[in-house]
Scaffold this motif. Structure first.
Motif, PDB file in Angstrom:
ATOM      1  N   SER A  37       0.884  -1.137   0.228  1.00  0.00           N
ATOM      2  CA  SER A  37       0.023  -0.081  -0.138  1.00  0.00           C
ATOM      3  C   SER A  37       0.807   1.446  -0.182  1.00  0.00           C
ATOM      4  CB  SER A  37      -0.919   0.079   1.289  1.00  0.00           C
ATOM      5  OG  SER A  37      -0.032   0.279   2.243  1.00  0.00           O
ATOM      6  N   GLY A  38       0.254   2.257  -0.237  1.00  0.00           N
ATOM      7  CA  GLY A  38       0.960   3.614  -0.362  1.00  0.00           C
ATOM      8  C   GLY A  38       0.978   4.034   1.111  1.00  0.00           C
ATOM      9  N   ASN A  55       4.990   4.887   2.295  1.00  0.00           N
ATOM     10  CA  ASN A  55       5.458   6.157   2.961  1.00  0.00           C
ATOM     11  C   ASN A  55       6.194   5.559   4.332  1.00  0.00           C
ATOM     12  OD1 ASN A  55       4.489   8.290   1.150  1.00  0.00           O
ATOM     13  ND2 ASN A  55       2.408   8.171   2.170  1.00  0.00           N
ATOM     14  N   GLU A 105      -2.736   8.087   8.144  1.00  0.00           N
ATOM     15  CA  GLU A 105      -1.815   6.854   8.196  1.00  0.00           C
ATOM     16  C   GLU A 105      -1.758   6.162   9.612  1.00  0.00           C
ATOM     17  OE1 GLU A 105       1.637   6.971   5.772  1.00  0.00           O
ATOM     18  OE2 GLU A 105       0.393   7.767   3.973  1.00  0.00           O
ATOM     19  N   GLU A 126       4.083  16.096  -0.755  1.00  0.00           N
ATOM     20  CA  GLU A 126       2.916  15.147  -1.351  1.00  0.00           C
ATOM     21  C   GLU A 126       2.608  15.869  -2.611  1.00  0.00           C
ATOM     22  OE1 GLU A 126      -0.086  14.013   1.537  1.00  0.00           O
ATOM     23  OE2 GLU A 126      -1.675  14.512   0.092  1.00  0.00           O
ATOM     24  N   ALA A 130       1.893   9.363  -4.208  1.00  0.00           N
ATOM     25  CA  ALA A 130       0.866   8.292  -4.602  1.00  0.00           C
ATOM     26  C   ALA A 130       0.292   8.726  -5.918  1.00  0.00           C
ATOM     27  CB  ALA A 130      -0.357   8.513  -3.540  1.00  0.00           C
ATOM     28  N   ARG A 131       0.073   9.835  -6.229  1.00  0.00           N
ATOM     29  CA  ARG A 131      -0.421  10.460  -7.670  1.00  0.00           C
ATOM     30  C   ARG A 131       0.568  11.206  -8.405  1.00  0.00           C
ATOM     31  NH1 ARG A 131      -4.675  10.738  -3.717  1.00  0.00           N
ATOM     32  NH2 ARG A 131      -6.112   9.404  -4.078  1.00  0.00           N
ATOM     33  N   SER A 165      -2.460   1.644  -7.444  1.00  0.00           N
ATOM     34  CA  SER A 165      -3.657   1.360  -7.019  1.00  0.00           C
ATOM     35  C   SER A 165      -4.570   2.591  -7.254  1.00  0.00           C
ATOM     36  CB  SER A 165      -4.029   0.657  -5.681  1.00  0.00           C
ATOM     37  OG  SER A 165      -3.505   1.363  -4.750  1.00  0.00           O
ATOM     38  N   LYS A 166      -4.282   3.558  -7.631  1.00  0.00           N
ATOM     39  CA  LYS A 166      -5.142   4.969  -7.536  1.00  0.00           C
ATOM     40  C   LYS A 166      -5.366   5.214  -8.965  1.00  0.00           C
ATOM     41  CE  LYS A 166      -4.011   6.044  -3.152  1.00  0.00           C
ATOM     42  NZ  LYS A 166      -3.278   4.961  -2.680  1.00  0.00           N
TER      43      LYS A 166
HETATM   44  C1  LIG Z   1      -1.545  11.035  -1.057  1.00  0.00           C
HETATM   45  C2  LIG Z   1      -1.815   9.927  -0.454  1.00  0.00           C
HETATM   46  N1  LIG Z   1      -0.798   9.141  -0.047  1.00  0.00           N
HETATM   47  C3  LIG Z   1      -0.849   7.861   0.439  1.00  0.00           C
HETATM   48  C4  LIG Z   1      -1.822   7.161   0.411  1.00  0.00           C
HETATM   49  C5  LIG Z   1      -1.829   5.648   0.962  1.00  0.00           C
HETATM   50  O1  LIG Z   1      -2.325   4.831   0.070  1.00  0.00           O
HETATM   51  P1  LIG Z   1      -3.056   3.471   0.531  1.00  0.00           P
HETATM   52  O2  LIG Z   1      -4.303   3.667   0.616  1.00  0.00           O
HETATM   53  O3  LIG Z   1      -2.577   2.301  -0.693  1.00  0.00           O
HETATM   54  O4  LIG Z   1      -2.183   2.775   1.782  1.00  0.00           O
HETATM   55  C6  LIG Z   1      -3.007   7.706  -0.167  1.00  0.00           C
HETATM   56  C7  LIG Z   1      -4.452   7.269  -0.370  1.00  0.00           C
HETATM   57  O5  LIG Z   1      -5.236   7.693  -0.661  1.00  0.00           O
HETATM   58  C8  LIG Z   1      -2.852   9.255  -0.520  1.00  0.00           C
HETATM   59  O6  LIG Z   1      -4.211   9.846  -1.225  1.00  0.00           O
END
Ligand SMILES: Cc1ncc(COP(=O)(O)O)c(C=O)c1O
Length: 347
Positions: free
Chosen positions: A62-63, A67, A93, A140, A175-176, A203-204
């Motif tokens: 996961s993101g 991080n 988180e 970010e 993430a994006r 996964s986004k």
């Molecule tokens: C900017 C950002 N970072 C990290 C994440 C975390 O990703 P994950 O939901 O896969 O843990 C998200 C999730 O929406 C996010 O928007």
């Protein structure tokens, strides 16, 4: 209204795998990735490392894990990290930076998610025995809570120069990052060059079912693999999901522009509604934030929208987020606006 007919704008994480993606999964060679024997995971890692211009990469579930591992490999307990007050790392988180790694956060109020070098410089501790050790700056890009905003490259470079001069490391929650690159034409690697570690999500907007990748130097990623195992993120035949992620990366990245265009179209429509405050010119990528101005709460409005088959999420007492993604079709924006009109623009 059946659930299947609802237009789901809650997040770009709600996409389903395509038939072509499932075929790629079926064909994927797999092995035990904890023994470093999964060719599909290795291919994904090397492809992302190459795209981001870094020597090494590690696939994580996961993101959040991307991080959190990023934070852990740059710090030790008691250290302080500097980040924007609305950062995902701070809000979403689970308190992991403190809970898992004993880190203290120094949040700075940004302008639409963007901090400036002078602010960062002012937040770096002088190094007295009684100070926490300033160790890491986290940015970010794009910025979720600020509404999918893009960090200007020159601002990132100025922050990097400040951090380097004062001996701090740089981590990017990317993430994006794909959305930022598609919107600006600035390659992911150009952004990534300013950071020691970058976490990117498959996964986004890209539409993979699972996974993120953390990139960095060989030494940092070796450390990251150890941390991933310790956090329970060592996966076995993970090639099944990695193959889907690789398919998403290779086939879906360019489609993000379509999501951005649809977000702008949705924002323009929403902004004409009486109960909405929104400046569509501020929508830079696939995320739209707007406020309800007629005294109703976001929760009330969201319930009414849900009842007509439009799904969005709350981002404050009167703030709502809508996100476009690849499972939003050609007619969905018009349909969402039509369904929402009686709720957001009552006569
Ligand atoms: C900017 C950002 N970072 C990290 C994440 C975390 O990703 P994950 O939901 O896969 O843990 C998200 C999730 O929406 C996010 O928007």
């Amino acid at each position: 209204m059946t659930r299947s007919s609802s237009i789901d704008l809650r997040s770009d994480t709600v996409t389903r795998p395509t038939p072509a993606m499932m075929e790629a999964v079926m064909r994927a060679p797999v092995g035990d990735d904890v023994f470093a024997e999964d060719p599909s995971v290795q291919l994904l890692e090397s492809r992302v490392a190459q795209m981001l211009g870094k020597p090494a990469a590690v696939y994580v579930p996961s993101g959040t894990m991307g991080n959190q591992i990023g934070l852990r490999i740059h710090t030790r307990p008691g250290d302080e990290i500097i980040l924007e007050a609305d950062a995902h790392i701070r809000h979403y988180e689970g308190g992991a930076a403190a809970g898992l790694s004993g880190l203290q956060l120094f949040p700075l109020a940004g302008e639409r998610g963007v901090m400036h070098a002078a602010q960062v410089s002012g937040a770096i501790r002088p190094g007295n025995d009684w100070d926490p050790r300033s160790r890491l700056v986290c940015l970010e890009n794009t910025h979720n809570r600020a509404g999918g905003t893009i960090y200007p490259l020159d601002v990132i470079q100025a922050i990097e120069a400040t951090a380097r001069e004062r001996g701090l490391a740089m981590h990017l929650d990317g993430a994006r990052l794909w959305n930022a690159s598609i919107a600006t034409g600035i390659p992911e690697a150009t952004y990534a060059a300013c950071f020691d570690t970058v976490s990117v999500c498959l996964s986004k907007g890209l539409g993979a079912p699972v996974g993120s990748v953390l990139v960095g130097s060989e030494a940092l990623i070796q450390q990251a693999r150890r941390e991933r195992k310790a956090l329970g993120g060592g996966m076995r035949q993970a090639g099944l999901v990695a193959a889907a992620a690789l398919h998403a990366l290779e086939n879906h990245r360019d489609d993000l522009q379509r999501d951005h265009d649809r977000a702008r179209e949705l924002a323009e429509g929403l902004s004409t509604f009486k109960a909405v405050r929104l400046d569509p010119s501020r929508v830079e990528t696939n995320i739209i934030m707007f406020d309800i101005t007629d005294g109703r709460s976001a929760a009330d409005v969201l319930a009414a929208l849900e009842a007509v088959g439009v799904r969005m999420v709350p981002f404050g007492p009167t703030r709502i987020r809508a996100t476009t993604h690849r499972d939003i079709g050609d007619t969905d924006i018009g349909a969402a606006l039509e369904r929402a009109a009686p709720i957001l623009d009552p006569s």
